[in-house]
Design a protein around this motif. Structure first.
Motif, PDB file in Angstrom:
ATOM      1  N   PHE A  17      -9.387   2.090   2.449  1.00 18.26           N
ATOM      2  CA  PHE A  17      -9.092   1.029   1.493  1.00 18.26           C
ATOM      3  C   PHE A  17      -9.792  -0.235   1.958  1.00 18.26           C
ATOM      4  CE2 PHE A  17      -5.551   3.858   0.743  1.00 18.26           C
ATOM      5  CZ  PHE A  17      -5.465   3.843  -0.629  1.00 18.26           C
ATOM      6  N   THR A  18     -10.468  -0.904   1.044  1.00 15.92           N
ATOM      7  CA  THR A  18     -11.154  -2.152   1.365  1.00 15.92           C
ATOM      8  C   THR A  18     -10.606  -3.263   0.476  1.00 15.92           C
ATOM      9  OG1 THR A  18     -13.282  -3.304   1.407  1.00 15.92           O
ATOM     10  CG2 THR A  18     -13.066  -1.550  -0.200  1.00 15.92           C
ATOM     11  N   ASP A  19     -10.669  -4.487   0.982  1.00 19.20           N
ATOM     12  CA  ASP A  19     -10.206  -5.612   0.174  1.00 19.20           C
ATOM     13  C   ASP A  19     -11.258  -6.042  -0.838  1.00 19.20           C
ATOM     14  OD1 ASP A  19     -12.083  -6.910   1.710  1.00 19.20           O
ATOM     15  OD2 ASP A  19     -10.663  -8.257   2.662  1.00 19.20           O
ATOM     16  N   GLY A  20     -12.421  -5.431  -0.794  1.00 20.29           N
ATOM     17  CA  GLY A  20     -13.489  -5.770  -1.732  1.00 20.29           C
ATOM     18  C   GLY A  20     -14.452  -6.799  -1.175  1.00 20.29           C
ATOM     19  N   MET A  21     -13.960  -7.697  -0.339  1.00 17.73           N
ATOM     20  CA  MET A  21     -14.831  -8.727   0.238  1.00 17.73           C
ATOM     21  C   MET A  21     -15.837  -8.107   1.211  1.00 17.73           C
ATOM     22  SD  MET A  21     -14.014 -11.391  -1.349  1.00 17.73           S
ATOM     23  CE  MET A  21     -14.964 -12.581  -0.430  1.00 17.73           C
ATOM     24  N   ILE A  43      -8.303  -2.808  -3.217  1.00 17.83           N
ATOM     25  CA  ILE A  43      -6.948  -3.285  -3.458  1.00 17.83           C
ATOM     26  C   ILE A  43      -6.560  -3.148  -4.925  1.00 17.83           C
ATOM     27  CG2 ILE A  43      -5.488  -5.356  -3.456  1.00 17.83           C
ATOM     28  CD1 ILE A  43      -6.790  -6.101  -0.792  1.00 17.83           C
ATOM     29  N   VAL A  44      -7.480  -3.372  -5.825  1.00 17.86           N
ATOM     30  CA  VAL A  44      -7.175  -3.222  -7.253  1.00 17.86           C
ATOM     31  C   VAL A  44      -6.792  -1.774  -7.560  1.00 17.86           C
ATOM     32  CG1 VAL A  44      -8.110  -3.387  -9.595  1.00 17.86           C
ATOM     33  CG2 VAL A  44      -8.620  -5.166  -7.941  1.00 17.86           C
ATOM     34  N   ASP A  45      -7.504  -0.824  -6.944  1.00 19.59           N
ATOM     35  CA  ASP A  45      -7.141   0.581  -7.114  1.00 19.59           C
ATOM     36  C   ASP A  45      -5.703   0.824  -6.663  1.00 19.59           C
ATOM     37  OD1 ASP A  45      -9.690   1.393  -8.055  1.00 19.59           O
ATOM     38  OD2 ASP A  45     -10.409   1.657  -5.994  1.00 19.59           O
ATOM     39  N   MET A  46      -5.324   0.223  -5.533  1.00 19.61           N
ATOM     40  CA  MET A  46      -3.960   0.383  -5.026  1.00 19.61           C
ATOM     41  C   MET A  46      -2.950  -0.183  -6.018  1.00 19.61           C
ATOM     42  SD  MET A  46      -4.422  -0.448  -0.966  1.00 19.61           S
ATOM     43  CE  MET A  46      -2.691  -0.749  -0.748  1.00 19.61           C
ATOM     44  N   ILE A  51      -2.848   5.572  -5.266  1.00 19.18           N
ATOM     45  CA  ILE A  51      -2.200   6.351  -4.206  1.00 19.18           C
ATOM     46  C   ILE A  51      -1.375   7.473  -4.810  1.00 19.18           C
ATOM     47  CG2 ILE A  51      -0.487   6.295  -2.357  1.00 19.18           C
ATOM     48  CD1 ILE A  51      -1.517   3.494  -1.673  1.00 19.18           C
ATOM     49  N   GLY A  52      -0.593   7.170  -5.802  1.00 23.25           N
ATOM     50  CA  GLY A  52       0.223   8.180  -6.459  1.00 23.25           C
ATOM     51  C   GLY A  52      -0.601   9.196  -7.219  1.00 23.25           C
ATOM     52  N   ASP A  53      -1.752   8.789  -7.726  1.00 25.06           N
ATOM     53  CA  ASP A  53      -2.607   9.679  -8.508  1.00 25.06           C
ATOM     54  C   ASP A  53      -3.421  10.625  -7.635  1.00 25.06           C
ATOM     55  OD1 ASP A  53      -1.724   8.426 -10.790  1.00 25.06           O
ATOM     56  OD2 ASP A  53      -3.511   7.174 -11.014  1.00 25.06           O
TER      57      ASP A  53
END
Length: 56
Positions: A17-21, A43-46, A51-53
């Motif tokens: 997981f990345t914060d995008g920055m 983070i947007v994915d989270m 995670i549930g998907d």
């Protein structure tokens, strides 16, 4: 490097997981990671429930 080592562990899959920055400051490293990993998210994915998907 962590993802490569994780591939050696039976029944385990590394998820990033990345914060995008990081795409700005570490673009080359993340590009290589993205090309070699099945699970890399931001983070947007989270927030949108990836995670549930994807992860059981």
């Amino acid at each position: 490097m962590i993802a490569e080592e994780a591939d050696k562990v039976v029944g385990f899959e590394f998820v990033c997981f990345t914060d995008g920055m990081g795409w700005i400051s570490a673009r080359n490293n993340l590009k290589e990671t993205f090309e070699n990993m099945n699970h890399i998210y931001n983070i947007v994915d989270m927030k949108n429930g990836i995670i549930g998907d994807k992860i059981v």
